[in-house]
Design an enzyme around this catalytic site. Structure first.
Site, PDB file in Angstrom:
ATOM      1  N   ALA A  59      47.838  62.244  44.416  1.00  0.00           N
ATOM      2  CA  ALA A  59      47.923  63.622  43.926  1.00  0.00           C
ATOM      3  C   ALA A  59      47.067  64.559  44.756  1.00  0.00           C
ATOM      4  CB  ALA A  59      47.462  63.671  42.470  1.00  0.00           C
ATOM      5  N   GLY A  60      47.463  65.834  44.783  1.00  0.00           N
ATOM      6  CA  GLY A  60      46.649  66.871  45.414  1.00  0.00           C
ATOM      7  C   GLY A  60      47.242  67.434  46.682  1.00  0.00           C
ATOM      8  N   ASP A  62      50.736  67.764  47.255  1.00  0.00           N
ATOM      9  CA  ASP A  62      51.855  68.606  46.815  1.00  0.00           C
ATOM     10  C   ASP A  62      51.601  69.031  45.373  1.00  0.00           C
ATOM     11  OD1 ASP A  62      54.246  69.936  46.648  1.00  0.00           O
ATOM     12  OD2 ASP A  62      55.504  68.139  46.584  1.00  0.00           O
ATOM     13  N   LYS A  63      50.604  69.892  45.206  1.00  0.00           N
ATOM     14  CA  LYS A  63      50.163  70.251  43.846  1.00  0.00           C
ATOM     15  C   LYS A  63      51.273  70.895  43.044  1.00  0.00           C
ATOM     16  CE  LYS A  63      45.224  70.839  44.812  1.00  0.00           C
ATOM     17  NZ  LYS A  63      44.384  70.145  43.830  1.00  0.00           N
ATOM     18  N   ASN A 108      36.592  68.245  49.102  1.00  0.00           N
ATOM     19  CA  ASN A 108      37.292  69.390  48.497  1.00  0.00           C
ATOM     20  C   ASN A 108      36.652  69.758  47.174  1.00  0.00           C
ATOM     21  OD1 ASN A 108      39.295  69.227  46.002  1.00  0.00           O
ATOM     22  ND2 ASN A 108      39.228  67.170  46.907  1.00  0.00           N
ATOM     23  N   GLY A 111      39.443  72.795  42.759  1.00  0.00           N
ATOM     24  CA  GLY A 111      39.375  73.203  41.348  1.00  0.00           C
ATOM     25  C   GLY A 111      40.741  73.465  40.735  1.00  0.00           C
ATOM     26  N   PHE A 112      41.692  72.545  41.000  1.00  0.00           N
ATOM     27  CA  PHE A 112      43.023  72.643  40.387  1.00  0.00           C
ATOM     28  C   PHE A 112      43.685  73.992  40.643  1.00  0.00           C
ATOM     29  CE2 PHE A 112      42.049  69.447  36.661  1.00  0.00           C
ATOM     30  CZ  PHE A 112      42.088  68.410  37.556  1.00  0.00           C
ATOM     31  N   ASN A 168      44.830  63.027  34.426  1.00  0.00           N
ATOM     32  CA  ASN A 168      43.727  63.111  35.388  1.00  0.00           C
ATOM     33  C   ASN A 168      42.481  63.672  34.701  1.00  0.00           C
ATOM     34  OD1 ASN A 168      42.028  63.497  37.543  1.00  0.00           O
ATOM     35  ND2 ASN A 168      43.128  65.276  38.342  1.00  0.00           N
ATOM     36  N   SER A 171      38.743  64.614  38.079  1.00  0.00           N
ATOM     37  CA  SER A 171      38.410  65.576  39.125  1.00  0.00           C
ATOM     38  C   SER A 171      36.977  66.054  38.921  1.00  0.00           C
ATOM     39  CB  SER A 171      39.344  66.775  39.067  1.00  0.00           C
ATOM     40  OG  SER A 171      38.793  67.812  39.861  1.00  0.00           O
ATOM     41  N   ASN A 173      35.825  68.762  40.114  1.00  0.00           N
ATOM     42  CA  ASN A 173      35.759  70.193  40.425  1.00  0.00           C
ATOM     43  C   ASN A 173      36.095  71.123  39.260  1.00  0.00           C
ATOM     44  OD1 ASN A 173      35.046  69.679  43.157  1.00  0.00           O
ATOM     45  ND2 ASN A 173      37.176  69.077  43.516  1.00  0.00           N
ATOM     46  N   THR A 174      36.333  70.555  38.085  1.00  0.00           N
ATOM     47  CA  THR A 174      36.475  71.362  36.871  1.00  0.00           C
ATOM     48  C   THR A 174      35.311  70.964  35.976  1.00  0.00           C
ATOM     49  OG1 THR A 174      38.884  71.506  37.075  1.00  0.00           O
ATOM     50  CG2 THR A 174      37.971  71.839  34.873  1.00  0.00           C
ATOM     51  N   LYS A 205      43.890  58.281  35.460  1.00  0.00           N
ATOM     52  CA  LYS A 205      43.182  58.288  36.753  1.00  0.00           C
ATOM     53  C   LYS A 205      41.688  58.490  36.532  1.00  0.00           C
ATOM     54  CE  LYS A 205      43.331  60.218  41.396  1.00  0.00           C
ATOM     55  NZ  LYS A 205      44.100  61.061  42.325  1.00  0.00           N
ATOM     56  N   SER A 233      40.742  55.160  42.680  1.00  0.00           N
ATOM     57  CA  SER A 233      40.054  56.168  41.937  1.00  0.00           C
ATOM     58  C   SER A 233      40.285  57.554  42.550  1.00  0.00           C
ATOM     59  CB  SER A 233      38.543  55.881  42.001  1.00  0.00           C
ATOM     60  OG  SER A 233      38.080  56.146  43.325  1.00  0.00           O
ATOM     61  N   ASN A 234      39.667  58.523  41.894  1.00  0.00           N
ATOM     62  CA  ASN A 234      39.621  59.884  42.422  1.00  0.00           C
ATOM     63  C   ASN A 234      38.517  59.967  43.496  1.00  0.00           C
ATOM     64  OD1 ASN A 234      39.947  62.781  42.537  1.00  0.00           O
ATOM     65  ND2 ASN A 234      40.750  62.658  40.457  1.00  0.00           N
ATOM     66  N   TYR A 305      45.780  59.772  50.566  1.00  0.00           N
ATOM     67  CA  TYR A 305      45.917  61.189  50.892  1.00  0.00           C
ATOM     68  C   TYR A 305      45.220  61.468  52.227  1.00  0.00           C
ATOM     69  CZ  TYR A 305      45.579  66.323  50.350  1.00  0.00           C
ATOM     70  OH  TYR A 305      45.664  67.675  50.539  1.00  0.00           O
TER      71      TYR A 305
HETATM   72  C1  LIG Z   1      42.330  68.080  49.291  1.00  0.00           C
HETATM   73  C2  LIG Z   1      42.430  67.124  48.152  1.00  0.00           C
HETATM   74  C3  LIG Z   1      42.931  67.555  46.934  1.00  0.00           C
HETATM   75  C4  LIG Z   1      43.032  66.670  45.869  1.00  0.00           C
HETATM   76  N1  LIG Z   1      43.548  67.111  44.694  1.00  0.00           N
HETATM   77  C5  LIG Z   1      43.727  66.217  43.670  1.00  0.00           C
HETATM   78  C6  LIG Z   1      44.336  66.628  42.464  1.00  0.00           C
HETATM   79  O1  LIG Z   1      44.760  67.773  42.303  1.00  0.00           O
HETATM   80  N2  LIG Z   1      44.455  65.701  41.478  1.00  0.00           N
HETATM   81  C7  LIG Z   1      44.043  64.408  41.616  1.00  0.00           C
HETATM   82  O2  LIG Z   1      44.192  63.608  40.695  1.00  0.00           O
HETATM   83  N3  LIG Z   1      43.470  64.004  42.768  1.00  0.00           N
HETATM   84  C8  LIG Z   1      43.316  64.861  43.781  1.00  0.00           C
HETATM   85  N4  LIG Z   1      42.753  64.425  44.955  1.00  0.00           N
HETATM   86  C9  LIG Z   1      42.276  63.027  45.063  1.00  0.00           C
HETATM   87  C10 LIG Z   1      43.303  62.111  45.726  1.00  0.00           C
HETATM   88  O3  LIG Z   1      44.464  62.021  44.956  1.00  0.00           O
HETATM   89  C11 LIG Z   1      42.699  60.697  45.929  1.00  0.00           C
HETATM   90  O4  LIG Z   1      42.408  60.127  44.655  1.00  0.00           O
HETATM   91  C12 LIG Z   1      41.423  60.716  46.752  1.00  0.00           C
HETATM   92  O5  LIG Z   1      41.504  61.678  47.784  1.00  0.00           O
HETATM   93  C13 LIG Z   1      41.113  59.354  47.374  1.00  0.00           C
HETATM   94  O6  LIG Z   1      42.124  58.942  48.255  1.00  0.00           O
HETATM   95  P1  LIG Z   1      42.051  59.142  49.867  1.00  0.00           P
HETATM   96  O7  LIG Z   1      40.700  58.628  50.303  1.00  0.00           O
HETATM   97  O8  LIG Z   1      43.205  58.348  50.389  1.00  0.00           O
HETATM   98  O9  LIG Z   1      42.206  60.590  50.108  1.00  0.00           O
HETATM   99  C14 LIG Z   1      42.621  65.311  46.028  1.00  0.00           C
HETATM  100  C15 LIG Z   1      42.132  64.885  47.266  1.00  0.00           C
HETATM  101  C16 LIG Z   1      42.032  65.772  48.330  1.00  0.00           C
HETATM  102  C17 LIG Z   1      41.509  65.280  49.658  1.00  0.00           C
END
Ligand SMILES: Cc1cc2nc3c(=O)[nH]c(=O)nc-3n(C[C@H](O)[C@H](O)[C@H](O)COP(=O)(O)O)c2cc1C
Length: 344
Positions: A59-60, A62-63, A108, A111-112, A168, A171, A173-174, A205, A233-234, A305
Protein backbone atom coordinates in the site's frame (compact mmCIF):
# COMPACT_ATOMS: atom_id res chain seq x y z
CA UNK A 1 13.23 -4.58 -21.70
CA UNK A 2 14.90 -2.68 -18.88
CA UNK A 3 13.85 0.93 -19.40
CA UNK A 4 13.93 1.96 -15.77
CA UNK A 5 17.73 2.39 -15.46
CA UNK A 6 17.45 4.98 -18.25
CA UNK A 7 14.54 6.81 -16.65
CA UNK A 8 15.82 6.73 -13.07
CA UNK A 9 18.35 9.60 -13.31
CA UNK A 10 15.55 11.91 -14.49
CA UNK A 11 13.17 10.77 -11.77
CA UNK A 12 15.89 11.13 -9.12
CA UNK A 13 16.69 14.67 -10.27
CA UNK A 14 13.20 15.65 -9.09
CA UNK A 15 12.12 15.81 -5.48
CA UNK A 16 10.66 12.47 -4.40
CA UNK A 17 7.02 13.49 -4.30
CA UNK A 18 7.09 15.23 -7.69
CA UNK A 19 8.75 12.14 -9.19
CA UNK A 20 6.08 9.93 -7.69
CA UNK A 21 3.25 12.08 -9.02
CA UNK A 22 4.83 12.12 -12.47
CA UNK A 23 5.24 8.34 -12.42
CA UNK A 24 1.57 7.83 -11.60
CA UNK A 25 0.57 10.27 -14.38
CA UNK A 26 2.79 8.45 -16.87
CA UNK A 27 1.37 5.08 -15.86
CA UNK A 28 -2.13 6.44 -16.39
CA UNK A 29 -1.28 7.14 -20.01
CA UNK A 30 0.00 3.62 -20.59
CA UNK A 31 -2.20 1.58 -22.92
CA UNK A 32 -3.44 -1.65 -21.31
CA UNK A 33 -1.07 -4.59 -21.83
CA UNK A 34 -1.15 -8.20 -20.84
CA UNK A 35 0.88 -9.15 -17.75
CA UNK A 36 4.00 -11.24 -18.45
CA UNK A 37 3.67 -15.02 -18.36
CA UNK A 38 4.97 -16.15 -15.00
CA UNK A 39 5.61 -19.73 -13.84
CA UNK A 40 2.52 -21.64 -12.74
CA UNK A 41 4.43 -23.00 -9.74
CA UNK A 42 3.99 -19.56 -8.13
CA UNK A 43 0.20 -19.80 -7.98
CA UNK A 44 -0.96 -19.85 -4.42
CA UNK A 45 -4.21 -19.72 -2.49
CA UNK A 46 -4.43 -17.57 0.63
CA UNK A 47 -7.61 -16.54 2.48
CA UNK A 48 -9.66 -18.17 -0.26
CA UNK A 49 -8.09 -15.99 -2.99
CA UNK A 50 -6.09 -17.45 -5.89
CA UNK A 51 -2.96 -15.35 -6.34
CA UNK A 52 -1.03 -15.81 -9.62
CA UNK A 53 2.22 -15.07 -7.76
CA UNK A 54 2.91 -14.32 -4.09
CA UNK A 55 4.61 -10.97 -4.85
CA UNK A 56 2.40 -7.95 -4.36
CA UNK A 57 2.75 -4.19 -4.44
CA UNK A 58 2.41 -2.80 -0.91
CA UNK A 59 0.00 0.00 0.00
CA UNK A 60 0.94 3.65 -0.47
CA UNK A 61 2.11 3.75 -4.08
CA UNK A 62 -1.34 3.87 -5.65
CA UNK A 63 -3.20 5.55 -2.81
CA UNK A 64 -6.15 6.60 -4.95
CA UNK A 65 -6.50 3.47 -7.09
CA UNK A 66 -5.53 5.31 -10.25
CA UNK A 67 -3.19 2.81 -11.89
CA UNK A 68 -3.92 -0.65 -10.46
CA UNK A 69 -4.39 -2.17 -13.92
CA UNK A 70 -1.06 -0.83 -15.18
CA UNK A 71 0.74 -2.03 -12.06
CA UNK A 72 -0.73 -5.51 -12.45
CA UNK A 73 0.51 -5.54 -16.03
CA UNK A 74 4.13 -5.42 -14.79
CA UNK A 75 3.66 -8.82 -13.18
CA UNK A 76 2.64 -8.07 -9.61
CA UNK A 77 0.59 -10.97 -8.28
CA UNK A 78 -1.63 -8.44 -6.50
CA UNK A 79 -1.81 -4.72 -5.88
CA UNK A 80 -2.92 -3.09 -2.64
CA UNK A 81 -4.35 0.39 -3.21
CA UNK A 82 -4.82 3.02 -0.49
CA UNK A 83 -4.59 3.95 2.27
CA UNK A 84 -8.01 5.48 1.68
CA UNK A 85 -9.87 7.47 4.33
CA UNK A 86 -13.61 8.25 4.27
CA UNK A 87 -13.03 11.90 3.38
CA UNK A 88 -10.30 13.34 1.15
CA UNK A 89 -7.43 14.87 3.10
CA UNK A 90 -4.25 16.79 2.27
CA UNK A 91 -1.82 14.98 4.55
CA UNK A 92 1.15 16.66 6.21
CA UNK A 93 2.97 19.78 4.96
CA UNK A 94 5.62 19.25 2.26
CA UNK A 95 8.38 18.18 2.03
CA UNK A 96 7.27 14.87 3.50
CA UNK A 97 8.86 12.20 1.31
CA UNK A 98 12.63 11.61 1.22
CA UNK A 99 14.87 9.22 -0.67
CA UNK A 100 17.83 7.91 1.31
CA UNK A 101 19.81 6.74 -1.70
CA UNK A 102 22.92 5.49 0.04
CA UNK A 103 20.74 3.38 2.32
CA UNK A 104 18.34 2.18 -0.40
CA UNK A 105 15.59 3.52 1.83
CA UNK A 106 12.76 6.03 1.98
CA UNK A 107 11.39 8.10 4.84
CA UNK A 108 7.80 9.29 4.49
CA UNK A 109 5.48 11.29 6.66
CA UNK A 110 2.78 11.76 4.05
CA UNK A 111 -0.04 11.32 6.58
CA UNK A 112 -2.65 9.55 4.43
CA UNK A 113 -2.91 12.14 1.67
CA UNK A 114 -5.71 10.78 -0.50
CA UNK A 115 -8.81 11.71 -2.47
CA UNK A 116 -11.22 9.85 -0.18
CA UNK A 117 -13.28 6.66 -0.55
CA UNK A 118 -16.03 7.86 -2.92
CA UNK A 119 -13.59 9.02 -5.62
CA UNK A 120 -11.70 5.71 -5.60
CA UNK A 121 -14.87 3.63 -5.52
CA UNK A 122 -15.83 4.25 -9.14
CA UNK A 123 -12.35 3.43 -10.43
CA UNK A 124 -12.27 0.21 -8.42
CA UNK A 125 -15.63 -0.80 -9.82
CA UNK A 126 -14.01 -0.77 -13.27
CA UNK A 127 -10.94 -2.62 -11.97
CA UNK A 128 -13.05 -5.44 -10.56
CA UNK A 129 -13.72 -6.49 -14.16
CA UNK A 130 -10.01 -7.27 -14.59
CA UNK A 131 -8.55 -10.67 -13.84
CA UNK A 132 -5.96 -9.26 -11.32
CA UNK A 133 -6.19 -9.28 -7.53
CA UNK A 134 -6.72 -5.89 -5.87
CA UNK A 135 -6.75 -5.21 -2.14
CA UNK A 136 -8.03 -1.97 -0.62
CA UNK A 137 -6.20 -0.55 2.39
CA UNK A 138 -8.46 1.37 4.78
CA UNK A 139 -7.55 4.12 7.25
CA UNK A 140 -9.08 6.85 9.40
CA UNK A 141 -9.18 10.61 8.83
CA UNK A 142 -6.77 12.59 10.97
CA UNK A 143 -9.53 14.85 12.33
CA UNK A 144 -12.06 12.06 12.80
CA UNK A 145 -14.10 12.09 16.02
CA UNK A 146 -14.67 8.33 15.77
CA UNK A 147 -11.85 6.43 14.12
CA UNK A 148 -13.47 3.03 14.50
CA UNK A 149 -16.49 4.36 12.58
CA UNK A 150 -14.09 5.42 9.80
CA UNK A 151 -12.83 1.83 9.42
CA UNK A 152 -16.37 0.49 9.52
CA UNK A 153 -17.41 2.93 6.78
CA UNK A 154 -14.35 2.03 4.74
CA UNK A 155 -14.88 -1.71 4.93
CA UNK A 156 -18.61 -1.42 4.23
CA UNK A 157 -18.12 0.87 1.23
CA UNK A 158 -15.18 -0.95 -0.34
CA UNK A 159 -16.02 -4.63 0.28
CA UNK A 160 -17.94 -4.87 -3.02
CA UNK A 161 -15.00 -3.46 -5.04
CA UNK A 162 -12.05 -5.30 -3.45
CA UNK A 163 -10.75 -8.86 -3.35
CA UNK A 164 -9.60 -8.19 0.20
CA UNK A 165 -9.52 -5.29 2.65
CA UNK A 166 -6.64 -4.25 4.88
CA UNK A 167 -7.21 -2.59 8.22
CA UNK A 168 -4.22 -0.30 8.54
CA UNK A 169 -3.58 0.64 12.14
CA UNK A 170 0.16 0.90 11.79
CA UNK A 171 0.93 4.14 9.97
CA UNK A 172 3.22 6.26 12.15
CA UNK A 173 2.09 9.48 10.45
CA UNK A 174 -1.42 9.90 11.86
CA UNK A 175 -1.03 10.82 15.53
CA UNK A 176 -2.51 8.15 17.83
CA UNK A 177 -3.36 5.70 15.02
CA UNK A 178 -0.98 3.01 16.24
CA UNK A 179 -2.84 3.15 19.57
CA UNK A 180 -5.54 1.06 17.85
CA UNK A 181 -3.11 -1.87 18.13
CA UNK A 182 -3.57 -1.71 21.92
CA UNK A 183 -5.68 -4.38 23.56
CA UNK A 184 -9.12 -2.87 24.20
CA UNK A 185 -9.13 -0.67 21.10
CA UNK A 186 -8.08 -3.56 18.85
CA UNK A 187 -10.85 -5.85 20.11
CA UNK A 188 -13.43 -3.12 19.61
CA UNK A 189 -12.17 -2.27 16.12
CA UNK A 190 -12.00 -5.87 14.91
CA UNK A 191 -15.42 -6.78 16.16
CA UNK A 192 -16.98 -3.65 14.61
CA UNK A 193 -15.40 -4.45 11.25
CA UNK A 194 -16.57 -8.08 11.40
CA UNK A 195 -20.18 -7.01 11.14
CA UNK A 196 -19.81 -5.19 7.82
CA UNK A 197 -17.23 -7.21 5.90
CA UNK A 198 -19.76 -8.85 3.58
CA UNK A 199 -17.74 -12.09 3.53
CA UNK A 200 -14.66 -10.40 2.08
CA UNK A 201 -11.26 -11.42 3.54
CA UNK A 202 -9.86 -8.90 6.02
CA UNK A 203 -6.13 -8.45 6.57
CA UNK A 204 -4.64 -6.54 9.50
CA UNK A 205 -1.47 -4.50 8.94
CA UNK A 206 0.83 -4.05 11.93
CA UNK A 207 3.91 -2.01 12.80
CA UNK A 208 7.37 -3.52 13.27
CA UNK A 209 7.85 -1.45 16.44
CA UNK A 210 6.07 -3.72 18.91
CA UNK A 211 6.72 -4.85 22.46
CA UNK A 212 7.77 -8.39 23.29
CA UNK A 213 4.28 -9.65 24.07
CA UNK A 214 2.36 -7.80 21.34
CA UNK A 215 2.50 -10.46 18.61
CA UNK A 216 0.81 -13.08 20.76
CA UNK A 217 -1.90 -10.67 21.87
CA UNK A 218 -2.54 -9.38 18.35
CA UNK A 219 -2.63 -12.89 16.86
CA UNK A 220 -5.14 -13.99 19.51
CA UNK A 221 -7.40 -10.99 18.83
CA UNK A 222 -7.09 -11.57 15.07
CA UNK A 223 -8.04 -15.24 15.34
CA UNK A 224 -10.93 -14.48 17.72
CA UNK A 225 -12.35 -11.96 15.26
CA UNK A 226 -11.95 -13.98 12.09
CA UNK A 227 -9.14 -11.92 10.56
CA UNK A 228 -7.81 -13.74 7.48
CA UNK A 229 -4.15 -12.65 7.46
CA UNK A 230 -1.71 -10.31 9.19
CA UNK A 231 0.58 -8.05 7.15
CA UNK A 232 3.97 -7.67 8.85
CA UNK A 233 4.92 -4.87 8.57
CA UNK A 234 4.48 -1.17 7.98
CA UNK A 235 7.38 1.32 8.16
CA UNK A 236 9.46 1.79 11.33
CA UNK A 237 9.80 4.88 13.48
CA UNK A 238 13.11 3.50 14.76
CA UNK A 239 16.37 4.57 13.13
CA UNK A 240 18.91 1.83 12.55
CA UNK A 241 22.29 3.22 11.51
CA UNK A 242 21.80 5.23 8.29
CA UNK A 243 24.24 7.04 6.03
CA UNK A 244 22.07 9.45 4.06
CA UNK A 245 21.59 13.09 4.90
CA UNK A 246 17.83 12.74 5.41
CA UNK A 247 18.34 10.06 8.07
CA UNK A 248 16.90 12.18 10.86
CA UNK A 249 13.73 13.31 9.12
CA UNK A 250 10.71 12.27 11.20
CA UNK A 251 8.40 9.66 9.66
CA UNK A 252 8.34 5.99 8.70
CA UNK A 253 11.48 4.35 7.35
CA UNK A 254 11.20 1.69 4.62
CA UNK A 255 13.57 -0.23 2.36
CA UNK A 256 16.81 -2.11 3.06
CA UNK A 257 17.37 -0.87 6.66
CA UNK A 258 13.87 -2.08 7.58
CA UNK A 259 14.60 -5.61 6.37
CA UNK A 260 16.05 -7.16 9.56
CA UNK A 261 13.35 -5.55 11.72
CA UNK A 262 10.50 -6.69 9.49
CA UNK A 263 11.95 -10.21 9.23
CA UNK A 264 12.33 -10.41 12.99
CA UNK A 265 8.75 -9.18 13.49
CA UNK A 266 7.52 -11.80 11.00
CA UNK A 267 9.33 -14.57 12.89
CA UNK A 268 7.72 -13.39 16.13
CA UNK A 269 4.27 -13.46 14.54
CA UNK A 270 4.97 -16.92 13.14
CA UNK A 271 6.00 -18.19 16.56
CA UNK A 272 2.93 -16.58 18.11
CA UNK A 273 0.54 -18.06 15.54
CA UNK A 274 2.19 -21.45 15.03
CA UNK A 275 1.10 -21.32 11.40
CA UNK A 276 -2.57 -20.88 12.30
CA UNK A 277 -2.82 -17.39 10.80
CA UNK A 278 -1.54 -16.63 7.28
CA UNK A 279 1.16 -13.93 7.33
CA UNK A 280 2.20 -11.48 4.63
CA UNK A 281 5.85 -10.38 4.79
CA UNK A 282 6.73 -6.78 3.89
CA UNK A 283 9.73 -4.54 4.53
CA UNK A 284 12.98 -4.27 2.60
CA UNK A 285 12.23 -7.05 0.10
CA UNK A 286 14.24 -6.34 -3.06
CA UNK A 287 15.26 -9.73 -4.48
CA UNK A 288 14.08 -13.31 -4.96
CA UNK A 289 16.43 -14.24 -2.11
CA UNK A 290 14.66 -11.77 0.22
CA UNK A 291 11.24 -13.10 -0.80
CA UNK A 292 12.37 -16.69 -0.31
CA UNK A 293 13.77 -15.92 3.15
CA UNK A 294 10.46 -14.30 4.14
CA UNK A 295 8.44 -17.29 2.84
CA UNK A 296 10.66 -19.74 4.72
CA UNK A 297 10.17 -17.59 7.84
CA UNK A 298 6.39 -17.96 7.58
CA UNK A 299 5.03 -15.57 4.95
CA UNK A 300 2.39 -16.97 2.59
CA UNK A 301 2.66 -13.81 0.47
CA UNK A 302 5.08 -10.88 0.30
CA UNK A 303 4.79 -7.24 -0.70
CA UNK A 304 7.23 -4.49 -1.59
CA UNK A 305 7.26 -0.78 -2.27
CA UNK A 306 10.69 0.83 -1.78
CA UNK A 307 12.51 -1.63 -4.07
CA UNK A 308 10.31 -0.36 -6.89
CA UNK A 309 11.54 3.20 -6.27
CA UNK A 310 15.12 2.07 -6.83
CA UNK A 311 14.65 -0.66 -9.41
CA UNK A 312 11.43 0.17 -11.24
CA UNK A 313 8.29 -1.93 -11.64
CA UNK A 314 10.15 -4.69 -13.51
CA UNK A 315 11.30 -5.84 -10.07
CA UNK A 316 8.02 -7.76 -9.62
CA UNK A 317 8.54 -10.12 -12.56
CA UNK A 318 12.27 -10.45 -11.83
CA UNK A 319 11.61 -11.58 -8.27
CA UNK A 320 8.82 -13.91 -9.42
CA UNK A 321 11.07 -15.70 -11.92
CA UNK A 322 13.93 -15.96 -9.42
CA UNK A 323 11.57 -17.33 -6.82
CA UNK A 324 10.24 -20.00 -9.18
CA UNK A 325 13.82 -21.10 -9.91
CA UNK A 326 14.59 -21.22 -6.21
CA UNK A 327 11.48 -23.24 -5.47
CA UNK A 328 12.42 -25.82 -8.08
CA UNK A 329 16.05 -26.00 -6.98
CA UNK A 330 15.01 -26.64 -3.39
CA UNK A 331 12.58 -29.36 -4.48
CA UNK A 332 9.28 -27.73 -3.52
CA UNK A 333 6.25 -28.11 -5.78
CA UNK A 334 4.50 -24.96 -4.55
CA UNK A 335 4.94 -21.82 -2.47
CA UNK A 336 2.50 -23.17 0.09
CA UNK A 337 4.80 -26.13 0.75
CA UNK A 338 7.74 -23.84 1.54
CA UNK A 339 5.94 -21.49 3.95
CA UNK A 340 7.46 -21.57 7.43
CA UNK A 341 10.01 -24.28 6.67
CA UNK A 342 13.07 -22.48 8.03
CA UNK A 343 14.73 -24.16 10.98
CA UNK A 344 14.37 -22.08 14.10
C1 LIG B 1 6.01 6.61 0.32
C2 LIG B 1 5.34 5.53 1.09
C3 LIG B 1 3.99 5.63 1.37
C4 LIG B 1 3.35 4.62 2.09
N1 LIG B 1 2.02 4.73 2.33
C5 LIG B 1 1.37 3.70 2.97
C6 LIG B 1 -0.02 3.75 3.16
O1 LIG B 1 -0.71 4.68 2.74
N2 LIG B 1 -0.60 2.71 3.83
C7 LIG B 1 0.11 1.63 4.28
O2 LIG B 1 -0.46 0.71 4.86
N3 LIG B 1 1.44 1.58 4.09
C8 LIG B 1 2.08 2.56 3.45
N4 LIG B 1 3.43 2.48 3.25
C9 LIG B 1 4.18 1.32 3.79
C10 LIG B 1 4.39 0.22 2.74
O3 LIG B 1 3.18 -0.32 2.33
C11 LIG B 1 5.29 -0.90 3.32
O4 LIG B 1 4.62 -1.51 4.42
C12 LIG B 1 6.64 -0.38 3.81
O5 LIG B 1 7.12 0.63 2.96
C13 LIG B 1 7.68 -1.49 3.90
O6 LIG B 1 7.93 -2.08 2.65
P1 LIG B 1 9.18 -1.66 1.69
O7 LIG B 1 10.41 -1.67 2.56
O8 LIG B 1 9.18 -2.69 0.61
O9 LIG B 1 8.87 -0.31 1.18
C14 LIG B 1 4.09 3.49 2.55
C15 LIG B 1 5.45 3.40 2.24
C16 LIG B 1 6.09 4.40 1.52
C17 LIG B 1 7.55 4.27 1.20
Amino acid sequence: MHLYPLIRPFAFALDAETAHRLTVKTLRLMPPRRPPNLPASLRTRVAGIDFPTPIGLAAGFDKDAEVAEQLLSFGFGFVEVGTLTPRAQQGNPKPRLFRLRRDRAVINRLGFNNGGLPAAHGRLQQDMRLPGIIGVNIGANKDSQDRIADYVNGVRAMAPVAHYLTINISSPNTPGLRGLQDEGALEELLSAVQDVRAKKPIFLKVAPDLDQRDPERIVRAAIDHGIDAIIVSNTTISRPRLRSRHANEPGGLSGTPLKPLALDALRRFRRASGGEMPLIGVGGIASAEDAWERIRAGASLVQLYTAMVYEGPGVAARIARGLARRLKREGFASIGEAVGTERS
